[in-house]
Design a protein around this motif. Sequence first.
Motif, PDB file in Angstrom:
ATOM      1  N   GLU A  81       0.814  -1.221   0.000  1.00 44.96           N
ATOM      2  CA  GLU A  81       0.000   0.000   0.000  1.00 44.96           C
ATOM      3  C   GLU A  81       0.849   1.273   0.000  1.00 44.96           C
ATOM      4  N   ASN A  82       2.143   1.131   0.289  1.00 40.52           N
ATOM      5  CA  ASN A  82       2.988   2.327   0.414  1.00 40.52           C
ATOM      6  C   ASN A  82       4.103   2.428  -0.619  1.00 40.52           C
ATOM      7  N   ASP A 117       7.395   2.944   4.614  1.00 41.78           N
ATOM      8  CA  ASP A 117       5.986   3.166   4.951  1.00 41.78           C
ATOM      9  C   ASP A 117       5.628   4.654   4.980  1.00 41.78           C
ATOM     10  N   ARG A 142      -0.910   3.783   6.190  1.00 42.05           N
ATOM     11  CA  ARG A 142      -1.422   2.543   5.603  1.00 42.05           C
ATOM     12  C   ARG A 142      -0.499   1.368   5.946  1.00 42.05           C
TER      13      ARG A 142
END
Length: 242
Positions: free
Chosen positions: A8-9, A87, A203
């Motif tokens: 997600e990152n 992240d 996230r």
Amino acid sequence: MPTFNEAENIDEALRKVRAAVPDADVLVVDDGSPDGTADLADGLNHELGQISVLRRTEKSGLGAAYRAGFRQGLDQGYESLVEMDSDLSHDPAALPALLSALESAADLVIGSRYVPGGSIPAWSWHRRALSRWGNRYSAGMLGLAVNDATAGYRAYRATMLRQIDLTAVKSEGYTFQIEMTYEVVQRGGRIVEVPIAFTDRVRGTSKMSGRIVVEALGRVTWWAVRDRLLGGGRRRRRALVA
Ligand SMILES: Nc1nc2c(ncn2[C@@H]2O[C@H](COP(=O)(O)OP(=O)(O)OP(=O)(O)O)[C@@H](O)[C@H]2O)c(=O)[nH]1
Ligand SMILES: [Mg+2]
């Protein structure tokens, strides 16, 4: 950039890195993330270029990932090596400041939360206290003139990294950062702290655990006792490396 389940990152992180330092080569060290992080990074290489992925088969911890990444970077002859989380807690926009501090006169530049201008997010009081007092304890016990020895946003000069026997640096998690700081201090390396704003991950999931805190406390205390009171394990090891 170590990754474990950062699907997600990773896209945003790599795009921001490329924007901040267009000439830098990027190495993603992935520990077999089941969410396909490594494939995403490879895909971005086709679009952005200069991105390699070191695919490791199983999750072996942050320290092992850094050691593998540094080993590869040193073998390939890079002069400056940066480590940063994937992240988005470490803002890639700070990369030019870290690199220019390294070039002007440092062996290690730490992106520091605890120097004027640096900041941490609205952490709970106990996470804040753990980080702050963990740092104070480590600095006091090991004689580190550093405000943020656990920070994972750093730039190393290769000449300094080469002096350190990475196979002998066994720590994981935050302790890896403390141990590397101690190694640099013992070699008379020049350390500069550059303020950074650390932001909480938005996230994905954290891999932080209580075990990491116990590791830090135990190891820092042991090094201090060994090197100050018993006088010498570390010095012997240094002589061996030299
Ligand atoms: N290759 C590899 N990367 C890891 C491993 N554990 C964590 N990472 C990565 O290391 C970075 C830091 O881990 P985080 O889970 O964000 O740890 P943290 O920053 O202490 O915790 P949060 O504040 O909750 O984000 C992230 O980019 C992770 O994906 C691991 O075992 N192997
Ligand atoms: Mg994080």
